[in-house]
Design an enzyme around this catalytic site. Structure first.
Site, PDB file in Angstrom:
ATOM      1  N   GLU A 206      -7.133  27.550 -16.627  1.00 31.80           N
ATOM      2  CA  GLU A 206      -5.855  27.836 -15.953  1.00 31.80           C
ATOM      3  C   GLU A 206      -5.686  29.342 -15.736  1.00 31.80           C
ATOM      4  O   GLU A 206      -4.675  29.937 -16.140  1.00 31.80           O
ATOM      5  CB  GLU A 206      -4.667  27.228 -16.734  1.00 31.80           C
ATOM      6  CG  GLU A 206      -4.747  25.709 -16.785  1.00 31.80           C
ATOM      7  CD  GLU A 206      -3.488  25.009 -17.278  1.00 31.80           C
ATOM      8  OE1 GLU A 206      -2.547  25.671 -17.748  1.00 31.80           O
ATOM      9  OE2 GLU A 206      -3.455  23.760 -17.188  1.00 31.80           O
ATOM     10  N   GLU A 329      -7.863  17.975 -17.367  1.00 33.69           N
ATOM     11  CA  GLU A 329      -6.612  17.754 -18.119  1.00 33.69           C
ATOM     12  C   GLU A 329      -5.746  16.795 -17.325  1.00 33.69           C
ATOM     13  O   GLU A 329      -5.379  17.094 -16.188  1.00 33.69           O
ATOM     14  CB  GLU A 329      -5.849  19.070 -18.366  1.00 33.69           C
ATOM     15  CG  GLU A 329      -6.495  19.935 -19.424  1.00 33.69           C
ATOM     16  CD  GLU A 329      -5.684  21.167 -19.780  1.00 33.69           C
ATOM     17  OE1 GLU A 329      -4.437  21.121 -19.721  1.00 33.69           O
ATOM     18  OE2 GLU A 329      -6.316  22.197 -20.100  1.00 33.69           O
TER      19      GLU A 329
HETATM   20  O1  AHR Z   1      -2.891  20.396 -22.814  1.00 34.42           O
HETATM   21  C1  AHR Z   1      -1.937  21.348 -23.143  1.00 34.42           C
HETATM   22  C2  AHR Z   1      -2.015  22.580 -22.266  1.00 34.42           C
HETATM   23  O2  AHR Z   1      -1.720  22.234 -20.955  1.00 34.42           O
HETATM   24  C3  AHR Z   1      -3.368  23.240 -22.161  1.00 34.42           C
HETATM   25  O3  AHR Z   1      -3.616  24.113 -23.203  1.00 34.42           O
HETATM   26  C4  AHR Z   1      -3.261  23.999 -20.880  1.00 34.42           C
HETATM   27  O4  AHR Z   1      -4.508  24.167 -20.254  1.00 34.42           O
HETATM   28  C5  AHR Z   1      -2.307  23.153 -20.043  1.00 34.42           C
HETATM   29  O5  AHR Z   1      -1.331  23.911 -19.465  1.00 34.42           O
END
Ligand code: AHR
Length: 525
Positions: A206, A329
């Site tokens: 990110e 994610e």
């Molecule tokens: O999964 C939790 C968080 O969500 C992670 O650390 C981040 O990459 C995302 O914003």
């Protein structure tokens, strides 16, 4: 008095007389059935469903690593070299293909040298992303040990935000070199003779947000610089992954693909399902009605559009589909449970989460030509977890069971389907009432996963399997009487799969009766 009684009796009679038809209607309240049709084109083939679509993610966050996976060798909780036996045994059942670590946001503050060598000498560092202090007891060796126990490929997420290309390059050398270099020797001194395989390495996380607040043009250059120093030692072959977009941030994908596509093997995509779309008030994990159920599924289905549009951009620069879209994610994200730590992201998991998981996995399968990996967030005790732990107790969540049922799709060939189902309507809007996916595995067995999104109406699915004669059906169903059915530490088996018997096979005519709010996976022979 008498008059009043007579009047009352009369009015009661009247009420009864008028209510009778209403009562009749409500006794005919046997839920209406959604009539659907499904054609499984078993004589056609699609792309391979990469097993990594069924991947997982474990970040140093809340009680995931510490307590959830790692209890230490001296713990009373039965463990193998510090990793808890009950959790590892349950995870093995899922055939975890790939595991991403150490973050998330945490990866851009993680320095790998903190996590090697004697544990009592390792530095304690603040976990600046999620709170608390990390003892570094769980580091590279412990992670690789876990991957080996699970039979999972390692996906290491490197540090761009606060690290250097040199640090990244040295980490890779430490893990994968079989030479007599100082770093390879250091690994041996720390107890690991043979190098590990590291098939996936990501350059940051990110970077448009917690990983450095970069602009896409800047990160594209940073990516190229860092990726240059990701080297292959001693026969290890690394797939280099670049930080991709989130949701509908298409500009990021456009710039990364235009400027760096040829240096990468994969580009990530992050998307979380919030019942409300409002990060300040996301909604409860367990206290919800049909409105929230519906809203959650609407937002889950959006990932289909995001994948399609990011893929279309990728197609412009990579028509051969060499670069994988890695949804590393995804999952539900609800409000913090009352009484829990702010940064711990612990949430319960209900039948709604199972339905969300089933829909997502069907969508990833459908896009198997471009989606090469997906990692649900996260493995234990965090967000849409497989397992929840409380000291020595564990609970397997409804999402766990969906992953267990769906593992038949791993590395199978996608089989095209045509599904036509009535809409599930709420207010003035609607969404498809069914989601499905079919595949043929390496032994030639045909599998169908089907989710009924409608919490009220069962579906009667008239099914045709073109190109095969189905003689036998076996499978499992995950459902419950309430939308928010969940497993708790006091009642850990409230919701779990059972044998599916809701089918009728008459000659070549197959009818599947899929109960409301359920996830079904079948093997058709
Ligand atoms: O999964 C939790 C968080 O969500 C992670 O650390 C981040 O990459 C995302 O914003």
């Amino acid at each position: 008095m008498t008059k009043t009684l007579i009047t009352r009796s009369l009015s009661l009679l009247l009420v009864f007389a008028f209510c009778t038809p209403i009562l009749k209607t409500s006794s005919a309240q046997t839920p209406e059935i959604n009539k659907a049709s499904l054609v499984i084109h078993s004589d056609q083939t699609g792309p391979t469903i990469n097993r990594d679509i069924y991947g997982h993610f474990a970040e140093h966050l809340g009680r995931l690593i510490y307590e959830g996976l790692w209890v230490g060798e001296d713990s009373k909780i039965p463990n193998t070299r510090g990793l808890r036996n009950d959790v590892v045994a349950a995870l093995k059942e899922l055939h975890v293909p790939v595991l991403r670590w150490p973050g998330g946001c945490f990866s851009d503050e993680y320095h790998w040298k903190d996590g090697i060598g004697p544990r009592d000498k390792r530095p304690r560092r603040p976990n600046a992303s999620w709170g608390g202090v990390d003892t570094n007891a769980f580091g590279t060796h412990e992670f690789m040990d876990l991957c080996e126990m699970l039979g999972a490929d390692a996906y290491i997420n490197g540090n761009v935000g606060s690290g250097t290309p040199q640090e990244m390059m040295e980490w890779i050398e430490y893990m994968t070199s079989d030479s007599d270099s100082t770093l390879a020797q250091m690994r041996r001194q720390n107890g690991r003779e043979k190098p590990w395989k590291v098939p996936f390495f990501a350059v940051g996380n990110e970077t448009w947000g917690c990983g450095g607040e970069m602009r896409p043009e800047y990160y594209a250059d940073e990516y190229r610089r860092y990726a240059t120093f990701i080297k292959n030692y001693s026969g290890n072959r690394i797939q280099k992954l670049a930080v991709g977009s989130h949701d509908d941030y298409y500009e990021w994908t456009e710039v990364l693909m235009a400027q760096a596509a040829r240096y990468m093997n994969g580009l990530s995509l992050h998307y979380y399902t919030l019942p409300t779309s409002n990060w300040q008030q996301k909604g409860s994990a367990t206290e919800f009605g049909e409105k929230e159920w519906y809203a959650t599924l609407v937002r889950t289905l959006r990932i289909d559009e995001f994948i399609q549009k990011h893929s279309a951009i990728m197609d412009k620069y990579d028509p051969q589909k060499r670069v994988g879209l890695m949804v590393d994610e995804w999952g539900t994200w609800y409000d913090r449970e009352p009484g829990r730590d702010m940064g711990a992201l612990y949430q319960q998991n209900t039948l709604r989460d199972a339905v969300v998981a089933g829909i997502n996995l069907n969508i990833f399968n459908k896009h198997a030509d471009r989606v090469k990996m997906a990692n649900i967030a996260q493995m234990v005790n965090v967000l849409q977890a497989m397992i929840l732990t409380d000291k020595e107790k564990i609970v397997l969540t409804p999402t766990y069971y969906v992953f267990k049922m769906y593992k038949v799709h791993q590395d199978a060939t996608l089989i095209p389907i045509d599904l036509s189902a009535p809409e599930y309507k709420m207010d003035q809007t609607s969404l498809p009432s069914l989601s499905a996916s079919a595949s043929r595995d390496k032994e030639g067995k045909l599998h169908l996963s089907i989710v009924n999104l409608d919490p009220n109406r069962p579906a009667e699915v008239s099914t045709t399997v073109s190109g095969s004669t189905v003689k036998n059906i076996t499978g499992e169903i995950l459902t419950a009487s309430s939308m928010n059915a969940m497993n708790t530490f006091d009642n850990p088996s409230a919701i779990k799969p059972s044998a599916f018997t809701g089918y009728k096979l008459q000659g070549s005519q197959l009818t599947l009766n899929i109960p409301a709010k359920s996830v079904v996976v079948l093997e058709l022979r």
